[in-house]
Design a protein around this motif. Structure first.
Motif, PDB file in Angstrom:
ATOM      1  N   UNK A   1       9.631-103.436  76.965  1.00 19.68           N
ATOM      2  CA  UNK A   1      10.598-102.361  76.820  1.00 19.68           C
ATOM      3  C   UNK A   1      11.120-101.783  78.115  1.00 19.68           C
ATOM      4  N   UNK A   2      10.548-102.181  79.247  1.00 18.84           N
ATOM      5  CA  UNK A   2      10.987-101.660  80.535  1.00 18.84           C
ATOM      6  C   UNK A   2      11.885-102.677  81.242  1.00 18.84           C
ATOM      7  N   UNK A   3      13.049-102.223  81.684  1.00 18.71           N
ATOM      8  CA  UNK A   3      13.921-103.068  82.499  1.00 18.71           C
ATOM      9  C   UNK A   3      13.303-103.172  83.887  1.00 18.71           C
ATOM     10  N   UNK A   4      13.248-104.406  84.416  1.00 17.30           N
ATOM     11  CA  UNK A   4      12.607-104.643  85.707  1.00 17.30           C
ATOM     12  C   UNK A   4      13.233-103.779  86.798  1.00 17.30           C
ATOM     13  N   UNK A   5      12.389-103.030  87.517  1.00 16.90           N
ATOM     14  CA  UNK A   5      12.868-102.096  88.539  1.00 16.90           C
ATOM     15  C   UNK A   5      13.538-102.828  89.698  1.00 16.90           C
ATOM     16  N   UNK A   6      13.001-103.988  90.084  1.00 15.94           N
ATOM     17  CA  UNK A   6      13.622-104.743  91.176  1.00 15.94           C
ATOM     18  C   UNK A   6      15.007-105.243  90.784  1.00 15.94           C
TER      19      UNK A   6
ATOM     20  N   UNK B   1      32.372-103.392  92.841  1.00 19.74           N
ATOM     21  CA  UNK B   1      32.311-102.473  91.716  1.00 19.74           C
ATOM     22  C   UNK B   1      33.274-102.933  90.617  1.00 19.74           C
ATOM     23  N   UNK B   2      32.783-103.150  89.378  1.00 13.64           N
ATOM     24  CA  UNK B   2      33.672-103.545  88.278  1.00 13.64           C
ATOM     25  C   UNK B   2      34.435-102.339  87.737  1.00 13.64           C
ATOM     26  N   UNK B   3      35.337-102.617  86.808  1.00 15.79           N
ATOM     27  CA  UNK B   3      36.104-101.534  86.191  1.00 15.79           C
ATOM     28  C   UNK B   3      35.426-100.977  84.947  1.00 15.79           C
ATOM     29  N   UNK B   4      34.564-101.784  84.324  1.00 15.23           N
ATOM     30  CA  UNK B   4      33.858-101.342  83.124  1.00 15.23           C
ATOM     31  C   UNK B   4      32.602-102.162  82.942  1.00 15.23           C
ATOM     32  N   UNK B   5      31.712-101.687  82.077  1.00 13.32           N
ATOM     33  CA  UNK B   5      30.455-102.370  81.763  1.00 13.32           C
ATOM     34  C   UNK B   5      30.393-102.600  80.261  1.00 13.32           C
ATOM     35  N   UNK B   6      30.036-103.827  79.872  1.00 11.78           N
ATOM     36  CA  UNK B   6      29.654-104.085  78.480  1.00 11.78           C
ATOM     37  C   UNK B   6      28.159-104.326  78.469  1.00 11.78           C
ATOM     38  N   UNK B   7      27.432-103.528  77.705  1.00 12.97           N
ATOM     39  CA  UNK B   7      25.978-103.587  77.701  1.00 12.97           C
ATOM     40  C   UNK B   7      25.467-104.183  76.391  1.00 12.97           C
ATOM     41  N   UNK B   8      24.924-105.380  76.470  1.00 11.26           N
ATOM     42  CA  UNK B   8      24.252-105.996  75.320  1.00 11.26           C
ATOM     43  C   UNK B   8      22.793-105.572  75.360  1.00 11.26           C
ATOM     44  N   UNK B   9      22.583-104.271  75.246  1.00 15.41           N
ATOM     45  CA  UNK B   9      21.275-103.651  75.395  1.00 15.41           C
ATOM     46  C   UNK B   9      21.030-102.688  74.252  1.00 15.41           C
ATOM     47  N   UNK B  10      19.756-102.382  73.994  1.00 16.09           N
ATOM     48  CA  UNK B  10      19.485-101.333  73.021  1.00 16.09           C
ATOM     49  C   UNK B  10      19.544 -99.973  73.721  1.00 16.09           C
TER      50      UNK B  10
ATOM     51  N   UNK C   1      17.016 -99.439  76.682  1.00 12.72           N
ATOM     52  CA  UNK C   1      17.346-100.232  77.871  1.00 12.72           C
ATOM     53  C   UNK C   1      18.585 -99.685  78.571  1.00 12.72           C
ATOM     54  N   UNK C   2      19.598 -99.326  77.798  1.00 15.45           N
ATOM     55  CA  UNK C   2      20.819 -98.792  78.391  1.00 15.45           C
ATOM     56  C   UNK C   2      20.548 -97.456  79.063  1.00 15.45           C
ATOM     57  N   UNK C   3      19.679 -96.666  78.508  1.00 11.36           N
ATOM     58  CA  UNK C   3      19.307 -95.389  79.114  1.00 11.36           C
ATOM     59  C   UNK C   3      18.683 -95.605  80.491  1.00 11.36           C
ATOM     60  N   UNK C   4      17.797 -96.600  80.584  1.00 14.26           N
ATOM     61  CA  UNK C   4      17.170 -96.897  81.881  1.00 14.26           C
ATOM     62  C   UNK C   4      18.201 -97.376  82.900  1.00 14.26           C
ATOM     63  N   UNK C   5      19.127 -98.234  82.466  1.00 12.79           N
ATOM     64  CA  UNK C   5      20.141 -98.765  83.380  1.00 12.79           C
ATOM     65  C   UNK C   5      21.021 -97.650  83.915  1.00 12.79           C
ATOM     66  N   UNK C   6      21.487 -96.780  83.025  1.00 11.00           N
ATOM     67  CA  UNK C   6      22.385 -95.706  83.479  1.00 11.00           C
ATOM     68  C   UNK C   6      21.640 -94.645  84.288  1.00 11.00           C
TER      69      UNK C   6
ATOM     70  N   UNK D   1      30.600 -99.763  77.439  1.00  6.15           N
ATOM     71  CA  UNK D   1      30.789-100.099  76.032  1.00  6.15           C
ATOM     72  C   UNK D   1      29.542-100.799  75.510  1.00  6.15           C
ATOM     73  N   UNK D   2      29.250-100.591  74.227  1.00  8.06           N
ATOM     74  CA  UNK D   2      28.101-101.247  73.608  1.00  8.06           C
ATOM     75  C   UNK D   2      28.322-101.455  72.120  1.00  8.06           C
TER      76      UNK D   2
END
Length: 425
Positions: free
Chosen positions: A260-265, A278-287, A290-295, A305-306
């Protein structure tokens, strides 16, 4: 309400592990893929497994309260009022079989949720419709025998539920009656002309999100974030394929996830990459977790977007619950993110079925009944429904059924819930 229980067919309680799609039907964390077609829940496999050692817990805030709780069989509140139901086209009583794996140890609870939703639809709009419940187990043989009996004794069959069971029926020669399948079979042949698939699909959500993002970001370059789980790979493929067809470019990064943890490295490397390119947008194929950790690690400034897997669930309207997801755009069913939608409000909420998985299956049951009712009323013709799982458009193409579901688009607002967003179909 005329609901007859068909006895028969031996109980088979062997559990199945269906090939990855939903439900299915697919939550924090996501449960195994049981092949019932629910977006963000039962159709989404467990977290990705990797060979890397588990990293120490990242320095993010402690996980927010889980968005899912108990999963138990569903009961119905009494209907507040009755809807206006038309008779079938010939004025006769239409017999509809609901074929579900109620005898399955693995899918029994999912089947109960669909059953409860189906009967809620019948409770409101059931005049002229007789519902017969047909219980089956898990095996293909058991499903085919149950289907044959259901088709022999009824005018329309709704089911099966598991993807493998639908594939078994679709690959046989037994489909002689209109059949409303509750999942998307993975077969290499055309569906029987009388089979209409109404199952929920993460891949279709991803394609619709690509269309939505293209509307809002006309010249945007996308960063696609995924993982190694089968459900993530499927929706990454669906999004990038549609994105390319729209003439857009993207880069794809698979994030390792352990327990359940996204790799810190991996997050640190991604942060450095974004500082350079830097992209213009992100599409997250995450739950949602996981998306909470990334952001939390990368910031929340990029339009993100998800699909329905990113829905944090019942804590969505709780202040301070998921601040990292504020502003995330996602698709889900009107049933889960638009509780004040007119078509949603007329149906009772299931008792003690507050997980997103069970809610989506319950909603699927409601719309499956409404589709079967329209098939009975208008055999061999197309129709549209403003349903609790989305806007449904059914067409007849060369004598075969085809259906498109447009799900609800919304922006997550922390502390407020979801803000509806109109999108072009």
């Amino acid at each position: 309400m005329l609901v007859n229980n068909l006895k028969g067919l031996r109980a088979v309680a062997t559990a199945i592990a269906a090939a990855a799609m939903v439900a299915g039907c697919a939550s924090t964390p996501l449960p195994p893929d049981l092949g019932c077609g629910v977006p963000g829940g039962l159709c989404a496999p467990e977290e990705a497994n990797t060979s890397a050692p588990r990293p120490p817990p990242p320095p993010e805030p402690s996980p927010a309260p889980r968005s899912e709780t108990r999963t138990i069989p569903i009961e119905l509140y009494p209907g507040a009022d009755g809807g206006q139901a038309a008779q079938p086209a010939n004025g006769a009583q239409a017999r509809v079989a609901l074929l579900l794996p109620l005898q399955s140890a693995a899918l029994g609870k999912a089947a109960e949720a669909v059953r409860a939703g189906f009967l809620a639809g019948h409770e409101r709009d059931g005049a002229g419709i007789e519902v017969n419940i047909v219980a089956s187990g898990d095996s293909a043989e058991d499903t085919l025998q149950a289907y044959a009996r259901a088709a022999e004794q009824n005018d329309i069959v709704v089911g099966p539920l598991a993807r493998s069971a639908v594939a078994a029926v679709a690959s046989s020669n037994v489909v002689t009656k209109p059949t409303v399948a509750l999942n998307h079979p993975q077969i290499d042949r055309p569906l029987p002309p009388q089979m209409l698939v109404v199952g929920l699909s993460l891949e279709e959500e991803a394609r619709q999100v690509a269309e939505w993002a293209a509307q809002e970001q006309p010249s945007g370059r996308a960063l696609v974030l995924g993982g190694s789980a089968a459900w993530q790979q499927r929706i990454v493929g669906a999004f990038t394929s549609r994105w390319a067809r729209l003439g857009r470019n993207n880069a794809t990064v698979d994030l390792p996830v352990v327990d359940g943890y996204v790799d810190a490295n991996a997050l640190a490397d991604l942060r450095k990459r974004l500082e350079i390119d830097r992209p213009d947008l992100v599409f997250a194929a995450l739950d949602a977790s996981q998306l909470r950790q990334v952001r939390s690690a990368l910031g929340t400034s990029l339009p993100t977007y998800g699909v329905s897997a990113a829905n944090p669930g019942r804590s969505a309207g709780t202040a301070g619950g998921w601040p990292e997801l504020d502003g995330v755009r996602m698709l889900d069913l009107p049933w889960t993110i638009q509780p004040e939608h007119p078509q949603v409000m007329v149906y009772p909420r299931p008792v003690d079925a507050d997980t997103l998985d069970m809610q989506r299956l319950y909603a699927l049951g409601i719309d499956a009944f409404r589709v079967a009712r329209e098939v009975a009323r208008q055999p061999g013709t197309g129709f549209e429904l403003d349903g609790v799982t989305g806007h449904l458009t059914v067409r007849m193409n060369n004598g075969a059924y085809a259906m498109k579901r447009q799900e609800a688009a919304a922006v997550y607002r922390d502390g407020l819930g979801f803000e509806a967003v109109p999108t072009r179909p």
